[in-house]
Design an enzyme around this catalytic site. Sequence first.
Site, PDB file in Angstrom:
ATOM      1  N   PRO A   2      98.521 110.923 -18.556  1.00 52.81           N
ATOM      2  CA  PRO A   2      97.232 110.290 -18.244  1.00 52.81           C
ATOM      3  C   PRO A   2      96.988 109.074 -19.135  1.00 52.81           C
ATOM      4  O   PRO A   2      97.254 109.116 -20.338  1.00 52.81           O
ATOM      5  CB  PRO A   2      96.215 111.393 -18.559  1.00 52.81           C
ATOM      6  CG  PRO A   2      96.997 112.660 -18.568  1.00 52.81           C
ATOM      7  CD  PRO A   2      98.360 112.301 -19.031  1.00 52.81           C
ATOM      8  N   ALA A  54      92.151 110.701 -17.875  1.00 55.23           N
ATOM      9  CA  ALA A  54      91.046 111.563 -18.277  1.00 55.23           C
ATOM     10  C   ALA A  54      89.828 111.285 -17.406  1.00 55.23           C
ATOM     11  O   ALA A  54      89.318 110.161 -17.374  1.00 55.23           O
ATOM     12  CB  ALA A  54      90.704 111.322 -19.751  1.00 55.23           C
ATOM     13  N   GLN A  99      93.565 115.056 -15.201  1.00 57.02           N
ATOM     14  CA  GLN A  99      93.150 115.560 -16.509  1.00 57.02           C
ATOM     15  C   GLN A  99      91.631 115.610 -16.540  1.00 57.02           C
ATOM     16  O   GLN A  99      90.966 114.576 -16.397  1.00 57.02           O
ATOM     17  CB  GLN A  99      93.675 114.641 -17.618  1.00 57.02           C
ATOM     18  CG  GLN A  99      93.409 115.162 -19.016  1.00 57.02           C
ATOM     19  CD  GLN A  99      93.879 114.185 -20.093  1.00 57.02           C
ATOM     20  OE1 GLN A  99      93.292 113.123 -20.258  1.00 57.02           O
ATOM     21  NE2 GLN A  99      94.929 114.546 -20.807  1.00 57.02           N
ATOM     22  N   TYR A 117      88.656 114.642 -28.635  1.00 53.18           N
ATOM     23  CA  TYR A 117      87.559 114.780 -27.685  1.00 53.18           C
ATOM     24  C   TYR A 117      86.927 116.166 -27.810  1.00 53.18           C
ATOM     25  O   TYR A 117      87.279 116.946 -28.696  1.00 53.18           O
ATOM     26  CB  TYR A 117      88.050 114.438 -26.286  1.00 53.18           C
ATOM     27  CG  TYR A 117      88.523 112.997 -26.211  1.00 53.18           C
ATOM     28  CD1 TYR A 117      87.680 111.948 -26.596  1.00 53.18           C
ATOM     29  CD2 TYR A 117      89.825 112.669 -25.827  1.00 53.18           C
ATOM     30  CE1 TYR A 117      88.109 110.623 -26.584  1.00 53.18           C
ATOM     31  CE2 TYR A 117      90.261 111.345 -25.809  1.00 53.18           C
ATOM     32  CZ  TYR A 117      89.395 110.332 -26.195  1.00 53.18           C
ATOM     33  OH  TYR A 117      89.828 109.028 -26.188  1.00 53.18           O
ATOM     34  N   ARG A 158      96.271 120.078 -22.535  1.00 54.70           N
ATOM     35  CA  ARG A 158      96.857 119.138 -23.489  1.00 54.70           C
ATOM     36  C   ARG A 158      96.165 119.330 -24.830  1.00 54.70           C
ATOM     37  O   ARG A 158      94.933 119.410 -24.895  1.00 54.70           O
ATOM     38  CB  ARG A 158      96.688 117.696 -23.031  1.00 54.70           C
ATOM     39  CG  ARG A 158      97.540 116.712 -23.852  1.00 54.70           C
ATOM     40  CD  ARG A 158      97.435 115.292 -23.331  1.00 54.70           C
ATOM     41  NE  ARG A 158      98.568 114.490 -23.793  1.00 54.70           N
ATOM     42  CZ  ARG A 158      98.703 113.193 -23.570  1.00 54.70           C
ATOM     43  NH1 ARG A 158      97.777 112.540 -22.886  1.00 54.70           N
ATOM     44  NH2 ARG A 158      99.759 112.536 -24.004  1.00 54.70           N
TER      45      ARG A 158
END
Length: 364
Positions: free
Chosen positions: A23, A57, A100, A183, A231
């Site tokens: 991604p 994402a 994602q 994140y 991930r």
Amino acid sequence: MSHLFSPLELGPLKLANRIVVAPMCQYSAEDGSATDWHMMHLGNLALSGAGLLIFEASAVEARGRITWADLGLYSDGNEQALRKVVGALRQHAPTALGIQLAHAGRKASTHVPWDGGAAIAPDDVHGWQVLSASDRPFYDGDPAPRAMTQADIDEVVQAFVDAAHRADRLGLDLIEIHAAHGYLLHQFLSPLSNARDDNYGGSLENRMRLPLQVFDAVRAAVPERMTVGIRISASDWVEGGWDLVQSIELAKALDARGCQFIHVSSGGLDPRQQIDVGPGYQVHFAEAIKAEVAMPVIAVGMITEAAQAEAIVAEGKADAVALARGMLYDPRWPWHAAAELGATAHAPPQYLRCQPHGLKKLFG
């Protein structure tokens, strides 16, 4: 026979080869919806010959976007715009397609990278109040995030579920839950960003609670024919932060829950990180995790050469390799790797005549 170009199963999903397009955020959406840029960008990558293409994402709620221009999958408009892209890719490319699903947490509400990427104040037209495990900002001086309440946590879990339903309706093959690169889910994992004293903070078990809760909820929300993986950042590269030992424990817990792949990256949580960057610099993390779990492991990070990628798979360090920047630089990387390794790669019929004179079997 090339190991890199051998088939791979990620749960029910069968890949033609072990090359993954990782991604890559494009910061080119409108209110979270895909634009013509995404059609061109993803269309180009879908023709690469890679076994799997994972869309960038995609925020599960508007306040989970990194920037105001991020892709999202939180509204009917987002879903409709992406449906057009998916339909075109399906018509012209056999590559497996994944997405994602992400929430940026305290790293949200920023300018796009080419405008500096700095945090935007909540009262700015392009800004909003960000959330995190605790009220610690990413950079000193950034607007402080609001520590999430239980109601906030419940809302975010539901947002992941709702986005997963949308991904399923779009006919995508795979969901990758984003718990890396600093994140939101990574913010709960790391003691550097999580100072909570409730069931979501303190012990490793508590810090893993939200990522595992999100995985369980997403897995339950979609049918068995859809692959669900994750991930992670295997290390914060900061003393006292999230590290490989903790990552292995998380991987084991996910493996026991039926996670169907783990994509191993690193860093992104703390600006004090000291990363020893070099070719394949994250592969040792993937190798260590692979030794402890049954699910397939994807390695990523400065994997740029065909022989390098072949060795990673052939030596059992990972089950697949992912390329991001390298694929942007060379969108036909799988073709060139197949040529070097004596393998075959897929090309659309419109491109068959570009096969080099000396490689009569490159396209099968």
